[in-house]
Design a protein around this motif. Structure first.
Motif, PDB file in Angstrom:
ATOM      1  N   LEU A  56      30.110  46.680  38.386  1.00 49.37           N
ATOM      2  CA  LEU A  56      29.367  46.048  37.329  1.00 49.37           C
ATOM      3  C   LEU A  56      29.883  44.984  36.633  1.00 49.37           C
ATOM      4  O   LEU A  56      29.095  44.192  35.844  1.00 49.37           O
ATOM      5  N   ASP A  57      31.080  44.526  36.786  1.00 46.16           N
ATOM      6  CA  ASP A  57      31.427  43.233  36.072  1.00 46.16           C
ATOM      7  C   ASP A  57      32.356  42.396  36.979  1.00 46.16           C
ATOM      8  O   ASP A  57      33.535  42.048  37.021  1.00 46.16           O
ATOM      9  N   PRO A  58      31.682  41.734  38.225  1.00 47.63           N
ATOM     10  CA  PRO A  58      32.496  40.999  39.280  1.00 47.63           C
ATOM     11  C   PRO A  58      32.810  39.462  38.647  1.00 47.63           C
ATOM     12  O   PRO A  58      32.177  39.180  37.754  1.00 47.63           O
ATOM     13  N   ARG A  59      33.611  38.899  39.402  1.00 48.86           N
ATOM     14  CA  ARG A  59      33.828  37.700  39.568  1.00 48.86           C
ATOM     15  C   ARG A  59      33.989  36.907  40.749  1.00 48.86           C
ATOM     16  O   ARG A  59      34.197  37.569  41.917  1.00 48.86           O
ATOM     17  N   ASN A  60      33.463  35.600  40.765  1.00 44.06           N
ATOM     18  CA  ASN A  60      33.319  34.846  41.981  1.00 44.06           C
ATOM     19  C   ASN A  60      34.981  34.527  42.392  1.00 44.06           C
ATOM     20  O   ASN A  60      35.600  33.834  42.058  1.00 44.06           O
ATOM     21  N   ALA A  61      35.091  35.369  43.495  1.00 46.73           N
ATOM     22  CA  ALA A  61      36.445  35.392  44.120  1.00 46.73           C
ATOM     23  C   ALA A  61      36.800  33.882  44.906  1.00 46.73           C
ATOM     24  O   ALA A  61      38.113  33.655  44.975  1.00 46.73           O
ATOM     25  N   ALA A  62      35.615  32.986  45.019  1.00 48.89           N
ATOM     26  CA  ALA A  62      35.978  31.829  45.719  1.00 48.89           C
ATOM     27  C   ALA A  62      36.498  30.902  44.643  1.00 48.89           C
ATOM     28  O   ALA A  62      36.980  29.827  45.180  1.00 48.89           O
ATOM     29  N   LEU A  63      36.458  31.132  43.286  1.00 46.47           N
ATOM     30  CA  LEU A  63      36.844  30.139  42.309  1.00 46.47           C
ATOM     31  C   LEU A  63      38.427  30.085  42.279  1.00 46.47           C
ATOM     32  O   LEU A  63      38.848  31.351  42.195  1.00 46.47           O
ATOM     33  N   PRO A  64      39.143  29.013  41.999  1.00 48.30           N
ATOM     34  CA  PRO A  64      40.654  28.792  42.096  1.00 48.30           C
ATOM     35  C   PRO A  64      41.013  29.645  40.843  1.00 48.30           C
ATOM     36  O   PRO A  64      42.138  30.284  41.081  1.00 48.30           O
ATOM     37  N   GLN A  65      40.496  29.935  39.664  1.00 43.81           N
ATOM     38  CA  GLN A  65      41.107  30.470  38.668  1.00 43.81           C
ATOM     39  C   GLN A  65      41.057  32.235  38.870  1.00 43.81           C
ATOM     40  O   GLN A  65      41.906  32.750  38.268  1.00 43.81           O
ATOM     41  N   TYR A  66      40.637  32.533  39.923  1.00 43.71           N
ATOM     42  CA  TYR A  66      40.566  33.875  40.130  1.00 43.71           C
ATOM     43  C   TYR A  66      41.601  34.264  41.462  1.00 43.71           C
ATOM     44  O   TYR A  66      41.765  35.381  41.982  1.00 43.71           O
ATOM     45  N   GLN A  67      42.262  33.269  41.633  1.00 43.48           N
ATOM     46  CA  GLN A  67      42.973  33.359  43.028  1.00 43.48           C
ATOM     47  C   GLN A  67      44.299  33.158  42.805  1.00 43.48           C
ATOM     48  O   GLN A  67      44.845  32.317  41.763  1.00 43.48           O
ATOM     49  N   ARG A  68      45.085  33.803  43.546  1.00 44.61           N
ATOM     50  CA  ARG A  68      46.709  33.416  43.655  1.00 44.61           C
ATOM     51  C   ARG A  68      46.938  32.155  44.731  1.00 44.61           C
ATOM     52  O   ARG A  68      46.552  31.804  45.535  1.00 44.61           O
ATOM     53  N   VAL A  69      47.910  31.212  43.815  1.00 44.48           N
ATOM     54  CA  VAL A  69      48.177  29.986  44.453  1.00 44.48           C
ATOM     55  C   VAL A  69      49.607  29.931  44.571  1.00 44.48           C
ATOM     56  O   VAL A  69      50.399  29.852  43.435  1.00 44.48           O
ATOM     57  N   GLY A  70      50.282  29.787  45.720  1.00 46.63           N
ATOM     58  CA  GLY A  70      51.425  29.737  45.938  1.00 46.63           C
ATOM     59  C   GLY A  70      52.580  31.153  45.342  1.00 46.63           C
ATOM     60  O   GLY A  70      53.374  31.017  45.206  1.00 46.63           O
ATOM     61  N   GLY A  71      51.713  32.202  45.260  1.00 48.17           N
ATOM     62  CA  GLY A  71      52.349  33.532  45.056  1.00 48.17           C
ATOM     63  C   GLY A  71      52.105  33.708  43.534  1.00 48.17           C
ATOM     64  O   GLY A  71      52.559  34.652  42.932  1.00 48.17           O
ATOM     65  N   ARG A  72      51.714  32.747  42.739  1.00 46.59           N
ATOM     66  CA  ARG A  72      51.611  32.758  41.264  1.00 46.59           C
ATOM     67  C   ARG A  72      50.207  33.397  40.795  1.00 46.59           C
ATOM     68  O   ARG A  72      49.154  33.397  41.612  1.00 46.59           O
ATOM     69  N   ALA A  73      50.137  34.200  39.815  1.00 46.77           N
ATOM     70  CA  ALA A  73      48.964  34.841  39.303  1.00 46.77           C
ATOM     71  C   ALA A  73      47.917  33.989  39.013  1.00 46.77           C
ATOM     72  O   ALA A  73      48.195  32.898  38.617  1.00 46.77           O
ATOM     73  N   PRO A  74      46.650  34.378  39.191  1.00 41.87           N
ATOM     74  CA  PRO A  74      45.537  33.543  38.580  1.00 41.87           C
ATOM     75  C   PRO A  74      45.729  33.264  37.324  1.00 41.87           C
ATOM     76  O   PRO A  74      46.074  33.935  36.463  1.00 41.87           O
ATOM     77  N   THR A  75      45.190  31.926  37.184  1.00 43.05           N
ATOM     78  CA  THR A  75      45.184  31.383  35.595  1.00 43.05           C
ATOM     79  C   THR A  75      44.340  32.192  34.709  1.00 43.05           C
ATOM     80  O   THR A  75      44.887  32.174  33.525  1.00 43.05           O
ATOM     81  N   SER A  76      43.465  32.796  35.082  1.00 40.14           N
ATOM     82  CA  SER A  76      42.487  33.343  34.328  1.00 40.14           C
ATOM     83  C   SER A  76      42.969  34.999  33.846  1.00 40.14           C
ATOM     84  O   SER A  76      42.468  35.434  33.114  1.00 40.14           O
ATOM     85  N   GLY A  77      43.961  35.163  34.420  1.00 37.78           N
ATOM     86  CA  GLY A  77      44.427  36.718  34.367  1.00 37.78           C
ATOM     87  C   GLY A  77      43.365  37.776  34.944  1.00 37.78           C
ATOM     88  O   GLY A  77      43.624  38.934  34.562  1.00 37.78           O
ATOM     89  N   ILE A  78      42.676  37.101  35.758  1.00 36.83           N
ATOM     90  CA  ILE A  78      41.844  38.162  36.363  1.00 36.83           C
ATOM     91  C   ILE A  78      41.967  37.970  38.058  1.00 36.83           C
ATOM     92  O   ILE A  78      41.603  36.615  38.706  1.00 36.83           O
ATOM     93  N   GLU A  79      42.025  39.226  38.798  1.00 37.08           N
ATOM     94  CA  GLU A  79      42.074  38.956  40.194  1.00 37.08           C
ATOM     95  C   GLU A  79      41.258  39.843  40.953  1.00 37.08           C
ATOM     96  O   GLU A  79      41.533  41.118  41.056  1.00 37.08           O
ATOM     97  N   PRO A  80      40.201  39.400  41.302  1.00 33.74           N
ATOM     98  CA  PRO A  80      39.218  40.304  42.197  1.00 33.74           C
ATOM     99  C   PRO A  80      39.871  40.944  43.317  1.00 33.74           C
ATOM    100  O   PRO A  80      39.509  42.147  43.619  1.00 33.74           O
ATOM    101  N   ALA A  81      40.708  40.132  43.990  1.00 29.20           N
ATOM    102  CA  ALA A  81      41.265  40.694  45.279  1.00 29.20           C
ATOM    103  C   ALA A  81      40.168  41.205  46.174  1.00 29.20           C
ATOM    104  O   ALA A  81      40.465  42.143  46.956  1.00 29.20           O
TER     105      ALA A  81
END
Length: 470
Positions: A56-81
């Motif tokens: 019911l509350d999805p996020r666009n997993a293709a956006l960089p703020q929802y992705q791990r970069v270099g093993g670091r957590a997403p900057t948004s604090g949201i990880e759709p995975a």
């Protein structure tokens, strides 16, 4: 829970011990011969705390703020995975491919995560999604009972009556089993006992309770004496005997037992394989083909649909998903459990749309109000065990004749999926003058949309969400 005998069922329900009293109603075979539109309710529970990113509350997993970069957590604090889930779950992979890697399924004004199948998406025009709801708890029992009653519990104990009981009481406890609870809790605090839920686990329990059992019929003389006693006006002596409510409970139990004994209607729930001819259409609608299917969530949904369209129950609460409380390696499991629940619910809505209320010219769905919920949500970030923990901000789904379809109210924040304040009249974000969304507000809004009172929630100071009402 199962009930091997009718007496065992009644004892568990309190019918034999004074905990449940239900008066006889004029409804049943003629349950829908009313001047005004009947009011039906579906209260649907997903047990365990759902991952709302999957539904019911999805996020666009293709956006960089929802992705791990270099093993670091997403900057948004949201990880759709979604990609990790897709690796273990083919239907999520299909959605990821179809959505270009976003995982977000858009239908009109609504968006859904990859765990919601086409059988549910087909009804998006009828649905209202409420996001960013403040649950104030991370405890399963508290969250569940908070959503069931609209009142924050007293410790772990429910406070007040559950929504299904409130609706049943205000609509006159209609049907053979006016309030049916399938695999869910139900509460009655101070309302007519006639509105209390009959709790069942499956179609087997309905077969047990609705069919007269061998040796259960009293001799004619005894039956006549019992009925004469039940019809006798109260006396001072009887009031003395009834100081603990035992006489009242006995009379009500006898009435309820007679009302429940409906051999013809019991056959509506005689689920078995191969398919009984009379159940061919039902089985097809809910994709019930094997013995294993009869223990599935689709079978639970089929029981709810069968009960509603045949005048057995006007008010039904049902659990359609379980196993969601997995803090470890949830990739795949959450999606599978949710997908099964949403598929079952989508089939139930379609079935109600396919059946007309006798003599009304409207479908059952057109007269049905619905709330779908879980006790809270899962954390937006994956934990160190490749799972998700408990999160305070959740979502729910509502629908009904008085609710605007194809509508979203509220939103969790794009950083950490936190609660936000909203204007309940305009539907706009309003950090200065708005309010947080709470379960009491959802209950009040749904009841108000049905033309029913929500005065029992007065100590919760509920706000009606005018923005989602027709």
């Amino acid at each position: 829970m199962s009930f091997t005998t009718r007496r065992g069922f009644l004892e568990v329900m309190g019918l034999a011990t004074g905990g449940f009293l239900l008066r006889s109603t004029p409804l049943g075979g003629n349950a829908f011969a009313q001047a005004a539109d009947p009011k039906f309710l579906l209260l649907v529970y997903f047990e365990g705390g759902w991952d709302q990113l999957l539904s019911l509350d999805p996020r666009n997993a293709a956006l960089p703020q929802y992705q791990r970069v270099g093993g670091r957590a997403p900057t948004s604090g949201i990880e759709p995975a979604y990609a990790q889930t897709a690796a273990e779950t083919p239907f999520v992979e299909t959605v990821m491919t179809a959505t270009g890697g976003t995982g977000v399924q858009a239908r009109g004004n609504l968006t859904f995560g990859p765990a919601v199948p086409d059988t549910m998406l087909a009804h998006s025009n009828d649905l209202c999604v409420i996001r960013g709801m403040n649950m104030d708890t991370l405890t399963h029992e508290v969250g569940r009972r908070y959503l069931l009653t609209g009142k924050f519990p007293r410790g772990l104990a429910a406070s007040g009556s559950s929504l299904n009981t409130v609706v049943s009481a205000q609509t006159g406890a209609q049907g053979d089993i006016p309030n049916m609870s399938i695999g869910t809790e139900s509460y009655n605090e101070g309302l007519t006992p006639a509105a209390s839920a009959v709790r069942v686990a499956s179609y087997r329990d309905l077969l047990t309770v609705m069919q007269p059992q061998a040796g259960a019929v009293l001799p004619a003389a005894s039956e006549s004496a019992v009925r004469q006693f039940e019809d006798t006006d109260d006396t001072c002596e009887q009031h003395g005997y009834d100081v603990s409510g035992l006489v009242t409970a006995f009379k009500g139990s006898r009435q309820m037992s007679r009302q429940l004994a409906q051999p013809a209607k019991a056959q509506l729930f005689d689920f078995k394989v191969p398919t009984p001819t009379a159940l061919t259409e039902l089985y097809s609608a809910f994709n019930l083909n094997t013995t294993a299917d009869l223990t599935s969530m689709r079978a639970r949904a089929a029981v709810a649909g069968q009960a509603m369209v045949n005048g057995v129950s006007n008010v039904i609460s049902v659990s359609l998903a379980n196993g969601l409380d997995d803090h470890f390696d949830l990739f795949g499991q959450q999606a599978v459990s949710q997908q099964a629940g949403w598929d079952s619910l989508g089939r139930l809505v379609a079935y109600l749309k396919s059946k007309q209320v006798p003599g009304l010219g409207k479908t059952f769905w057109e007269c049905t109000s619905m709330m779908v919920f879980s006790e809270f949500s899962r954390t937006p970030m994956i934990n160190t065990r490749e799972g998700r923990d408990h999160h305070l901000t959740s979502s729910c789904l509502v629908a009904g004749p008085g609710i605007k379809g194809n509508t979203v109210f509220g939103a969790s924040s794009n950083t950490g999926m936190q609660t936000q304040k909203w204007n309940f009249t305009t539907g706009a974000l309003d950090a200065a003058g708005g309010a947080l969304i709470r379960p009491a507000d959802v209950h009040a809004t749904l009841l108000d949309s049905m033309g029913l009172s929500f005065s029992h929630l007065s100590n919760q100071s509920p706000r009606v969400i005018a923005a989602i009402k027709r």
